[in-house]
Design a protein around this motif. Structure first.
Motif, PDB file in Angstrom:
ATOM      1  N   ALA A 133     -97.877  21.764  20.066  1.00  9.82           N
ATOM      2  CA  ALA A 133     -99.014  21.321  19.256  1.00  9.82           C
ATOM      3  C   ALA A 133     -98.843  21.731  17.801  1.00  9.82           C
ATOM      4  O   ALA A 133     -99.107  20.946  16.883  1.00  9.82           O
ATOM      5  CB  ALA A 133    -100.312  21.902  19.818  1.00  9.82           C
ATOM      6  N   VAL A 134     -98.383  22.954  17.566  1.00  9.47           N
ATOM      7  CA  VAL A 134     -98.176  23.419  16.193  1.00  9.47           C
ATOM      8  C   VAL A 134     -97.114  22.577  15.495  1.00  9.47           C
ATOM      9  O   VAL A 134     -97.296  22.154  14.345  1.00  9.47           O
ATOM     10  CB  VAL A 134     -97.767  24.908  16.181  1.00  9.47           C
ATOM     11  N   VAL A 135     -96.007  22.305  16.174  1.00  4.83           N
ATOM     12  CA  VAL A 135     -94.923  21.516  15.575  1.00  4.83           C
ATOM     13  C   VAL A 135     -95.403  20.106  15.246  1.00  4.83           C
ATOM     14  O   VAL A 135     -95.119  19.575  14.156  1.00  4.83           O
ATOM     15  CB  VAL A 135     -93.702  21.469  16.523  1.00  4.83           C
ATOM     16  N   VAL A 136     -96.148  19.492  16.157  1.00  5.74           N
ATOM     17  CA  VAL A 136     -96.658  18.137  15.918  1.00  5.74           C
ATOM     18  C   VAL A 136     -97.617  18.119  14.744  1.00  5.74           C
ATOM     19  O   VAL A 136     -97.537  17.260  13.852  1.00  5.74           O
ATOM     20  CB  VAL A 136     -97.339  17.585  17.192  1.00  5.74           C
ATOM     21  N   LEU A 137     -98.544  19.065  14.708  1.00  7.32           N
ATOM     22  CA  LEU A 137     -99.531  19.104  13.624  1.00  7.32           C
ATOM     23  C   LEU A 137     -98.872  19.401  12.288  1.00  7.32           C
ATOM     24  O   LEU A 137     -99.279  18.861  11.246  1.00  7.32           O
ATOM     25  CB  LEU A 137    -100.595  20.162  13.924  1.00  7.32           C
ATOM     26  N   ARG A 138     -97.846  20.233  12.294  1.00  8.69           N
ATOM     27  CA  ARG A 138     -97.201  20.621  11.039  1.00  8.69           C
ATOM     28  C   ARG A 138     -96.256  19.533  10.520  1.00  8.69           C
ATOM     29  O   ARG A 138     -96.275  19.193   9.332  1.00  8.69           O
ATOM     30  CB  ARG A 138     -96.411  21.924  11.251  1.00  8.69           C
ATOM     31  N   HIS A 139     -95.441  18.993  11.425  1.00  5.56           N
ATOM     32  CA  HIS A 139     -94.359  18.113  10.974  1.00  5.56           C
ATOM     33  C   HIS A 139     -94.640  16.633  11.150  1.00  5.56           C
ATOM     34  O   HIS A 139     -93.890  15.817  10.616  1.00  5.56           O
ATOM     35  CB  HIS A 139     -93.054  18.494  11.679  1.00  5.56           C
ATOM     36  N   TRP A 140     -95.691  16.268  11.872  1.00  6.57           N
ATOM     37  CA  TRP A 140     -96.047  14.846  11.980  1.00  6.57           C
ATOM     38  C   TRP A 140     -97.423  14.554  11.390  1.00  6.57           C
ATOM     39  O   TRP A 140     -97.626  13.492  10.839  1.00  6.57           O
ATOM     40  CB  TRP A 140     -95.972  14.379  13.435  1.00  6.57           C
ATOM     41  N   GLU A 141     -98.337  15.508  11.503  1.00  8.43           N
ATOM     42  CA  GLU A 141     -99.644  15.335  10.883  1.00  8.43           C
ATOM     43  C   GLU A 141     -99.658  15.857   9.447  1.00  8.43           C
ATOM     44  O   GLU A 141    -100.542  15.534   8.675  1.00  8.43           O
ATOM     45  CB  GLU A 141    -100.720  16.057  11.694  1.00  8.43           C
TER      46      GLU A 141
END
Length: 204
Positions: A133-141
C-alpha cells in the motif's frame, strides 16, 4: 405576504444539494480508484468490488465530509478497507488446516489469485499488504510520506521504512527488468502542486 424558509427546509435543501454532488464525483473518480485498487489487490474484479464498497461507505457519510477533504477521505477508506480484507483473509488461511474439508472449499480464493500475469503484478504481490500500500500510494498516487502516514494511521518514519524496503524488494525481484526498476526511482504519477492538507496539515 412574504414567506421565509424555515431552518429545517434550508437544511434539507442544502443536504439535497450536497448529496447531488456525489454521483459526478464517483463517476469521475472511478477510473483512478480502480487503477489504485488494482495495484493494491492484483485482481481487477476484486479491485472493482473494493472501489464499490469504498464508494458506498463514502456515500453514507457524504454530507459530513468537508468538500476540500473528499480525496483524502476516499483514499483512506479504500486503503483501510483493503487492509482489513487482507487481515481477514490471512486469518482464514491460518485457520484453514483446522477446518473440515467442506469448510475449506467454501473459503474465498486469496486476494490476487487472478490477474498476476504481468511482471509488476507479481512483484507487488510478493510484498506484505501494508508495504505494498505504501509503495502504491507513494509511486503511483504520488503522495508524500506525511500524507500516507495520515492515511494509514502510522508515523512518517514507518512510511519511509516501508517505502525504502518495498522499493528495494521490487528492484531485486527477478520479474522486473532494469527499465522498470529505473522508473520506480520516481513516482509514476506526478504529485499535485504543494498544498497543506486540511486534516493532517502535511504538504502533499
Amino acid at each position: 405576504m412574504r414567506h421565509t424558509s424555515s431552518p429545517a427546509s434550508s437544511e434539507t435543501a442544502d443536504a439535497s444539494a450536497r448529496n447531488g454532488e456525489f454521483a459526478p464525483y464517483a463517476t469521475a473518480a472511478w477510473p483512478r480508484l480502480v487503477r489504485t485498487a488494482h495495484l493494491l489487490t492484483g485482481d481487477l474484479r476484486e479491485a472493482e468490488d473494493l472501489v464499490r464498497t469504498t464508494l458506498a461507505r463514502v456515500r453514507a457519510r457524504w454530507r459530513r465530509i468537508p468538500r476540500d477533504d473528499v480525496d483524502f477521505y476516499v483514499r483512506r477508506s479504500l486503503v483501510r478497507t483493503h487492509l482489513g480484507r487482507t487481515r481477514r483473509r490471512r486469518a482464514a488461511r491460518l485457520l484453514t488446516p483446522l477446518l473440515p474439508e467442506r469448510a475449506r472449499r467454501a473459503l474465498p480464493a486469496p486476494a490476487g489469485a487472478v490477474g498476476r500475469g504481468d511482471a509488476l503484478g507479481r512483484a507487488l504481490a510478493a510484498l506484505p499488504a501494508r508495504r505494498r500500500a505504501v509503495v502504491v500510494l507513494r509511486h503511483w498516487e504520488g503522495l508524500g510520506e506525511a500524507e500516507i502516514a495520515q492515511l494509514l494511521g502510522c508515523s512518517a518514519g514507518s512510511v519511509k521504512a516501508h517505502a525504502r524496503r518495498g522499493l528495494a524488494a521490487l528492484r531485486a525481484h527477478p520479474s522486473l527488468g532494469p527499465v522498470v526498476t529505473a522508473r520506480l526511482a520516481a513516482p509514476s504519477v506526478a504529485p499535485s502542486p504543494a498544498r497543506r492538507h486540511p486534516v493532517s496539515g502535511a504538504r502533499s
